[in-house]
Design an enzyme around this catalytic site. Structure first.
Site, PDB file in Angstrom:
ATOM      1  N   GLY A  82      -3.378  -5.759   3.209  1.00 24.54           N
ATOM      2  CA  GLY A  82      -2.373  -5.868   3.863  1.00 24.54           C
ATOM      3  C   GLY A  82      -1.479  -6.816   2.948  1.00 24.54           C
ATOM      4  N   GLY A  83       0.000  -7.070   3.462  1.00 23.20           N
ATOM      5  CA  GLY A  83       0.595  -8.160   2.514  1.00 23.20           C
ATOM      6  C   GLY A  83       1.509  -7.459   1.633  1.00 23.20           C
ATOM      7  CD  GLN A  84       6.204  -9.202   1.912  1.00 32.75           C
ATOM      8  OE1 GLN A  84       7.222  -9.090   1.460  1.00 32.75           O
ATOM      9  NE2 GLN A  84       6.166  -9.879   3.395  1.00 32.75           N
ATOM     10  CE1 TYR A  85       4.974  -5.333  -6.289  1.00 37.06           C
ATOM     11  CE2 TYR A  85       6.696  -5.635  -4.879  1.00 37.06           C
ATOM     12  CZ  TYR A  85       6.240  -4.819  -5.687  1.00 37.06           C
ATOM     13  OH  TYR A  85       6.603  -3.720  -5.858  1.00 37.06           O
ATOM     14  CG  HIS A  88      -4.966 -11.612  -7.958  1.00 39.63           C
ATOM     15  ND1 HIS A  88      -5.155 -12.322  -7.078  1.00 39.63           N
ATOM     16  CD2 HIS A  88      -5.046 -10.418  -7.267  1.00 39.63           C
ATOM     17  CE1 HIS A  88      -5.291 -11.861  -5.696  1.00 39.63           C
ATOM     18  NE2 HIS A  88      -5.334 -10.667  -5.934  1.00 39.63           N
ATOM     19  CB  ILE A 162      -5.401 -14.333   3.424  1.00 38.87           C
ATOM     20  CG1 ILE A 162      -5.975 -15.847   3.317  1.00 38.87           C
ATOM     21  CG2 ILE A 162      -6.007 -13.369   4.637  1.00 38.87           C
ATOM     22  CD1 ILE A 162      -6.150 -16.450   4.569  1.00 38.87           C
ATOM     23  N   GLY A 174      -9.739  -9.687   0.292  1.00 37.88           N
ATOM     24  CA  GLY A 174     -10.105 -11.270   0.987  1.00 37.88           C
ATOM     25  C   GLY A 174      -9.408 -12.019   0.515  1.00 37.88           C
ATOM     26  CB  SER A 176      -6.318 -15.420  -4.313  1.00 38.52           C
ATOM     27  OG  SER A 176      -5.404 -15.371  -3.763  1.00 38.52           O
ATOM     28  CB  CYS A 192       3.710 -13.621   0.532  1.00 32.69           C
ATOM     29  SG  CYS A 192       2.000 -13.562  -0.397  1.00 32.69           S
TER      30      CYS A 192
END
Length: 227
Positions: A82-85, A88, A162, A174, A176, A192
């Protein structure tokens, strides 16, 4: 005292693994999915995998193409989390959580909230106050050392992201936490999808924290939140 058959189940034992080199993103996803499938078949136990990736961007299931500001800067990977950009890279502690959410209450919102609580408790080990925000998944730090925003409120920076996925009630992907990444690397995306807040790290906040320090705190605080 509750009868034995009324006692809550004992949480499964969690295995921890820490990678000592940068891990390729696609290889990490393949391993996570294979482990989650093995867990669903009852052939593997819960695991948390601590690692760092080489510099890259990932696009979650809600990613908006316009938020990828510099598409040619680093490799870009579509992600089923789930989520956007998000970004990492080295200096960022990624914790991939392969947990049996089915055995832990079957409550996805509570599970995500618990992940946020885990990060907040971990940050508190370094006297950093992490906070949640309605409508913004992740963990935020109020910056008293920065000017007020144009709206007359205190500046806030994101310190942890998350993003999880569940398959047959088994989680993967998970959290970061920014320990000491190159924060300029975040400029290639709108992290995000949020444009009116910045990004920070433990070292950016003036704390001489190492990755090993964060790992110790993560392991200690996991027990406090998840048992």
């Amino acid at each position: 005292m509750k009868a034995p058959d009324q006692m809550p189940p004992t949480p499964p034992k969690v295995t921890w693994e820490t990678a000592d080199t940068l891990v390729d993103y696609e290889a990490a996803v393949a391993r996570m999915e294979a482990h989650a499938d093995a867990m669903a078949r009852g052939e593997a136990g819960e695991m948390i995998w601590l690692l760092e990736h080489p510099p890259l961007y990932t696009a979650g299931t809600s990613a908006d193409a316009k938020d990828l500001v510099a598409p040619d800067r680093f490799p870009v990977y579509p992600s089923k989390r789930g989520g956007q950009y998000t970004y990492h890279g080295p200096g960022q502690r990624v914790a991939y959580v392969m947990l049996d959410v089915g055995a832990r209450g079957r409550d996805v919102r509570k599970f995500v909230a618990s992940l946020e609580d885990w990060v907040i408790k971990t940050l508190a080990e370094f006297n950093v106050t992490g906070e949640k925000r309605d409508g913004r998944v992740g963990v935020w730090v109020v910056r008293d050392d920065k000017p007020m925003t144009a709206m007359g409120v205190k500046s806030e920076d994101k310190i942890a992201a998350i993003g999880v996925r569940l398959r047959k009630w088994i989680s993967f992907h998970g959290i970061s936490i920014n320990v000491e990444p190159d924060l300029e690397h975040f400029s290639g995306i709108v992290p995000c999808g949020i444009t009116d807040h910045g990004v920070t790290s433990l070292v950016d906040l003036g704390l001489p924290v190492t990755m090993d320090d964060v790992d110790v705190a993560l392991k200690r605080c996991f027990e406090d939140v998840f048992g």
